[in-house]
Design a protein around this motif. Structure first.
Motif, PDB file in Angstrom:
ATOM      1  N   ALA A  36      27.402 -22.870  13.202  1.00  7.49           N
ATOM      2  CA  ALA A  36      26.657 -21.694  13.653  1.00  7.49           C
ATOM      3  C   ALA A  36      26.836 -20.539  12.672  1.00  7.49           C
ATOM      4  N   GLU A  37      28.037 -20.372  12.144  1.00 11.19           N
ATOM      5  CA  GLU A  37      28.286 -19.309  11.171  1.00 11.19           C
ATOM      6  C   GLU A  37      27.477 -19.534   9.904  1.00 11.19           C
ATOM      7  N   PHE A  38      27.440 -20.789   9.445  1.00 13.34           N
ATOM      8  CA  PHE A  38      26.671 -21.093   8.239  1.00 13.34           C
ATOM      9  C   PHE A  38      25.187 -20.820   8.470  1.00 13.34           C
ATOM     10  N   ARG A  39      24.643 -21.286   9.590  1.00  8.92           N
ATOM     11  CA  ARG A  39      23.218 -21.112   9.864  1.00  8.92           C
ATOM     12  C   ARG A  39      22.837 -19.640  10.044  1.00  8.92           C
ATOM     13  N   ALA A  40      23.789 -18.842  10.520  1.00  6.77           N
ATOM     14  CA  ALA A  40      23.511 -17.410  10.668  1.00  6.77           C
ATOM     15  C   ALA A  40      23.374 -16.736   9.312  1.00  6.77           C
ATOM     16  N   ARG A  41      24.057 -17.287   8.318  1.00  8.20           N
ATOM     17  CA  ARG A  41      24.004 -16.680   6.981  1.00  8.20           C
ATOM     18  C   ARG A  41      22.759 -17.139   6.214  1.00  8.20           C
ATOM     19  N   TYR A  42      22.497 -18.451   6.193  1.00 14.05           N
ATOM     20  CA  TYR A  42      21.383 -18.983   5.398  1.00 14.05           C
ATOM     21  C   TYR A  42      20.221 -19.341   6.309  1.00 14.05           C
ATOM     22  N   ARG A  43      19.065 -18.739   6.012  1.00 18.25           N
ATOM     23  CA  ARG A  43      17.895 -18.917   6.877  1.00 18.25           C
ATOM     24  C   ARG A  43      16.754 -19.657   6.196  1.00 18.25           C
ATOM     25  N   ALA A  44      16.792 -19.773   4.874  1.00 11.14           N
ATOM     26  CA  ALA A  44      15.715 -20.449   4.145  1.00 11.14           C
ATOM     27  C   ALA A  44      16.313 -21.272   3.007  1.00 11.14           C
ATOM     28  N   PHE A  45      15.707 -22.437   2.752  1.00 10.86           N
ATOM     29  CA  PHE A  45      16.247 -23.360   1.755  1.00 10.86           C
ATOM     30  C   PHE A  45      15.133 -23.843   0.830  1.00 10.86           C
ATOM     31  N   THR A  46      15.463 -23.937  -0.451  1.00 11.71           N
ATOM     32  CA  THR A  46      14.568 -24.531  -1.446  1.00 11.71           C
ATOM     33  C   THR A  46      15.341 -25.636  -2.141  1.00 11.71           C
ATOM     34  N   VAL A  47      14.764 -26.838  -2.178  1.00 12.55           N
ATOM     35  CA  VAL A  47      15.441 -27.985  -2.790  1.00 12.55           C
ATOM     36  C   VAL A  47      14.579 -28.528  -3.924  1.00 12.55           C
ATOM     37  N   ASP A  48      15.119 -28.495  -5.118  1.00 15.90           N
ATOM     38  CA  ASP A  48      14.443 -29.012  -6.310  1.00 15.90           C
ATOM     39  C   ASP A  48      14.746 -30.505  -6.461  1.00 15.90           C
ATOM     40  N   GLU A  49      13.886 -31.211  -7.192  1.00 14.22           N
ATOM     41  CA  GLU A  49      14.059 -32.656  -7.463  1.00 14.22           C
ATOM     42  C   GLU A  49      14.319 -33.429  -6.173  1.00 14.22           C
ATOM     43  N   TYR A  50      13.531 -33.147  -5.163  1.00 12.21           N
ATOM     44  CA  TYR A  50      13.770 -33.725  -3.841  1.00 12.21           C
ATOM     45  C   TYR A  50      13.540 -35.237  -3.814  1.00 12.21           C
ATOM     46  N   GLN A  51      12.854 -35.771  -4.827  1.00 14.10           N
ATOM     47  CA  GLN A  51      12.649 -37.219  -4.866  1.00 14.10           C
ATOM     48  C   GLN A  51      13.950 -37.978  -5.129  1.00 14.10           C
ATOM     49  N   ASP A  52      14.996 -37.264  -5.551  1.00 13.89           N
ATOM     50  CA  ASP A  52      16.263 -37.912  -5.898  1.00 13.89           C
ATOM     51  C   ASP A  52      17.353 -37.690  -4.852  1.00 13.89           C
ATOM     52  N   VAL A  53      16.975 -37.242  -3.661  1.00 13.20           N
ATOM     53  CA  VAL A  53      17.951 -37.030  -2.591  1.00 13.20           C
ATOM     54  C   VAL A  53      18.387 -38.375  -2.012  1.00 13.20           C
ATOM     55  N   ASN A  54      19.675 -38.489  -1.665  1.00 19.04           N
ATOM     56  CA  ASN A  54      20.184 -39.698  -1.023  1.00 19.04           C
ATOM     57  C   ASN A  54      20.559 -39.397   0.429  1.00 19.04           C
ATOM     58  N   LEU A  55      21.023 -40.419   1.145  1.00 17.62           N
ATOM     59  CA  LEU A  55      21.348 -40.260   2.566  1.00 17.62           C
ATOM     60  C   LEU A  55      22.403 -39.183   2.789  1.00 17.62           C
ATOM     61  N   LEU A  56      23.414 -39.143   1.942  1.00 14.18           N
ATOM     62  CA  LEU A  56      24.497 -38.178   2.091  1.00 14.18           C
ATOM     63  C   LEU A  56      23.960 -36.750   1.971  1.00 14.18           C
ATOM     64  N   GLN A  57      23.137 -36.512   0.966  1.00  9.88           N
ATOM     65  CA  GLN A  57      22.580 -35.172   0.753  1.00  9.88           C
ATOM     66  C   GLN A  57      21.595 -34.799   1.854  1.00  9.88           C
ATOM     67  N   GLN A  58      20.759 -35.749   2.261  1.00  6.44           N
ATOM     68  CA  GLN A  58      19.792 -35.467   3.312  1.00  6.44           C
ATOM     69  C   GLN A  58      20.481 -35.154   4.639  1.00  6.44           C
ATOM     70  N   THR A  59      21.572 -35.859   4.925  1.00  6.45           N
ATOM     71  CA  THR A  59      22.330 -35.604   6.159  1.00  6.45           C
ATOM     72  C   THR A  59      22.873 -34.180   6.176  1.00  6.45           C
ATOM     73  N   LEU A  60      23.420 -33.747   5.042  1.00 14.98           N
ATOM     74  CA  LEU A  60      23.949 -32.386   4.959  1.00 14.98           C
ATOM     75  C   LEU A  60      22.822 -31.359   5.070  1.00 14.98           C
ATOM     76  N   LEU A  61      21.698 -31.616   4.416  1.00 12.85           N
ATOM     77  CA  LEU A  61      20.562 -30.698   4.479  1.00 12.85           C
ATOM     78  C   LEU A  61      20.066 -30.534   5.915  1.00 12.85           C
ATOM     79  N   GLU A  62      19.999 -31.625   6.658  1.00 13.89           N
ATOM     80  CA  GLU A  62      19.538 -31.553   8.045  1.00 13.89           C
ATOM     81  C   GLU A  62      20.510 -30.751   8.911  1.00 13.89           C
ATOM     82  N   LEU A  63      21.811 -30.837   8.613  1.00 16.25           N
ATOM     83  CA  LEU A  63      22.784 -30.023   9.333  1.00 16.25           C
ATOM     84  C   LEU A  63      22.587 -28.545   9.002  1.00 16.25           C
ATOM     85  N   TRP A  64      22.339 -28.244   7.745  1.00 17.63           N
ATOM     86  CA  TRP A  64      22.093 -26.859   7.356  1.00 17.63           C
ATOM     87  C   TRP A  64      20.889 -26.287   8.122  1.00 17.63           C
TER      88      TRP A  64
END
Length: 598
Positions: A204-232
């Motif tokens: 909750a503290e993290f989400r209160a700080r960051y409200r918008a995300f931009t991800v470059d080279e998204y074609q190279d995301v793996n399961l680990l990175q995508q899982t963290l991004l979805e939590l963010w």
């Protein structure tokens, strides 16, 4: 919107920049100005007041890309936006939220080397880098050693070791890493995921700080990175992703373009924007690259040129790979009169191939840099140089080098059956011996020889030199002139990829190679080997000849077509570059050319 944010953007880029809220999916073709687009969009989010700079998190795949993004944002009047790699962002979070203080190991190889050396004899000589890549794949797929063992036998993936032995190596690696109080790059992401999954207040503290995300080279995301991004993100949708599924080339580490292609399914209201205007390459190069597009799958994209016409790509067979290397060196010798050497690149499929071009360029007295797998970083030098340092005071340099090479298993006449990696090691040891013989002189010592080696071969970032690198290392880069030698079957596509069903990714890798060139492109292969099937896709085989009439009869009404080899470059034509070039459209077979161009 301020003029400098919108200046010189095409319609689709401008649409992306003006779409301040997510979700936004930017399908950006090679050379289409994706970095310009996302930096302008972020700057516009700040300038228009949609978000404060510190409320935006920009995620890139390299530190260099992160620094470039921050530099551009400052110039656009939007400083203070955090731009980090996935791993750097995750490490900052586990330090803040979980008090993590362990160091991150630079490379898995340093922990794996003693493990691999202790394996049974048939397996102890396996490439440690291949085993490290396999562990990276397993950890990016969130598989522990037991889960890895269960998965590897059922998914058709070929491991560098038998599954049970590979799982044991994985367990030993994790144990040694824990004992050394280290974490690796995948641990950074996994620990961040666990911290957020086990403590809702931290998330909750993290989400209160960051409200918008931009991800470059998204074609190279793996399961680990995508899982963290979805939590963010949580249930929010202020997400902008940019990528090109045509350039997804890291499946061997677990990356997949699926997350990019399926984003409109996850967010049906997403704005999908295609960037297809190419600001990098000439029309001739793009025509060739677009020829691969129908076979690349995914989201269709056709690159449209904005640059003026240039020389047509040179596509030709040469008698041998050695003559290919000599051809490269000779062309570079001519090109350097008008092109800075740092603007010339030679791309190859595997690191160990660089030695062929290193030798040719040395013979031609042309400076070069090896981006990865450089001579002094390869197995032979890593073995012999530490031993030679212990003999630094000796004056019989060639004798000292040869003795140490013999002790490391040097063979006068190595068998081709040793395999490419071992043959490269043997060739490198022979090269060190030859260099020592050439260097030896009165009052010179082994220490002087070592100094000379480092001065000659160590990379310098500001050095004007030909760039030697793999296709993977070239991703995200561009050069005035690009050479693609050894475009041969079992080279690209690579033999291991053919056996593991990885040909589609190899095709994308070849596409990446084609689109690195701005003005001049050279594609060659050895007549001793079959040309790559990818060239067969671009250069169709000639039609079958018309059946000859019975003996004694003359054909009526038409002449038999003359068979041509469409890939052979005419040697009597030239261009402004001074070298052999294809005549107009001659990289296509004659029967495919427009009648007006005949």
């Amino acid at each position: 919107m301020r003029g400098r944010v919108s200046a010189e953007l095409n319609d689709e880029q401008l649409r992306a920049v003006e779409t301040l809220r997510g979700p936004v999916c930017i399908l950006a073709g090679a050379g289409s100005g994706k970095t310009t687009t996302i930096t302008r969009r972020i700057a516009n989010q700040v300038i228009c007041g949609a978000f404060k700079p510190t409320e935006i998190l920009a995620v890139t795949f390299t530190k260099k890309a992160a620094e470039e993004l921050k530099t551009r944002l400052v110039a656009l009047g939007a400083p203070g936006v955090p731009a980090r790699t996935f791993h750097a962002a995750a490490y900052a979070q586990i330090r803040y939220f979980a008090g993590e203080t362990r160091e991150v190991v630079d490379s898995k190889v340093q922990l794996l080397l003693p493990i691999v050396r202790g394996l049974p004899k048939p397996f102890k000589d396996r490439a440690v880098s291949d085993i490290a890549t396999e562990l990276e794949w397993a950890k990016n797929a969130r598989l522990d050693p037991d889960a890895y063992y269960q998965r590897i036998g059922s998914n058709g993936r070929t491991a560098p070791l038998p599954p049970d032995l590979m799982a044991d190596v994985y367990r030993d690696y994790e144990r040694r890493k824990a004992e050394a109080k280290l974490i690796d790059h995948e641990d950074q992401l996994e620990l961040a995921i666990r911290a957020f999954e086990t403590d809702a207040s931290k998330l909750a503290e993290f989400r209160a700080r960051y409200r918008a995300f931009t991800v470059d080279e998204y074609q190279d995301v793996n399961l680990l990175q995508q899982t963290l991004l979805e939590l963010w993100l949580g249930d929010r949708d202020d997400l902008c992703v940019v990528g090109d599924d045509y350039q997804s080339i890291y499946a061997f580490t677990g990356a997949t373009p699926r997350y990019l292609l399926e984003l409109p399914d996850r967010y049906p209201h997403a704005a999908v924007i295609r960037l297809e205007e190419n600001y990098r390459s000439t029309p001739e190069i793009l025509t060739l690259a677009n020829g691969l597009a129908p076979s690349l799958g995914g989201a269709p994209k056709t690159l449209r040129p904005t640059k003026p016409a240039g020389p047509r790509p040179v596509i030709r067979a040469l008698p041998s790979n050695e003559e290919e290397a000599a051809f490269v060196a000779e062309r570079v010798r001519e090109l350097r009169r008008r092109v800075p050497l740092r603007e010339i690149a030679v791309l190859y499929r595997a690191n160990f191939r660089s030695s062929l071009y290193e030798e040719a360029l040395i013979e031609a007295d042309i400076p070069f840099q090896v981006r990865e797998g450089a001579f002094l970083d390869r197995r032979a030098a890593r073995t012999l140089l530490p031993r030679l340092r212990r003999r630094s005071a000796e004056t019989e340099i060639a004798l000292a080098v040869e003795q140490e090479a013999r002790g490391a298993g040097y063979l006068d006449d190595p068998s081709p059956d040793l395999g490419p990696a071992e043959l490269t090691r043997q060739k490198d040891m022979a090269r060190l011996i030859a260099l020592a013989e050439k260097f030896e002189g009165s009052e010179r010592r082994v220490s002087d020889f070592l100094t000379d080696l480092f001065e000659r071969f160590e990379s310098e970032s500001d050095r004007d030199a030909v760039q030697l690198m793999t296709y993977h290392s070239a991703k995200g880069l561009e050069f005035e002139v690009v050479f693609l030698p050894q475009v041969e079957e079992r080279e690209i596509p690579y033999w291991r990829a053919i056996e593991n069903g990885g040909v589609p990714e190899e095709r994308r890798l070849f596409y990446v190679g084609l689109t690195r060139a701005r003005r001049e492109l050279y594609i060659t292969w050895s007549r001793k080997r079959a040309r790559s099937s990818f060239l067969d896709e671009l250069l169709p085989a000639p039609p079958k000849p018309t059946r000859s009439p019975p003996e004694g009869r003359r054909p009526t009404g038409h002449k038999l077509p003359r068979r041509k080899r469409p890939w052979r470059t005419p040697t009597d034509s030239s261009s402004a570059s001074g070298g052999p070039q294809l005549s107009p459209n001659s990289w296509l077979p004659e029967w495919m050319r427009d009648k007006r161009s005949r």
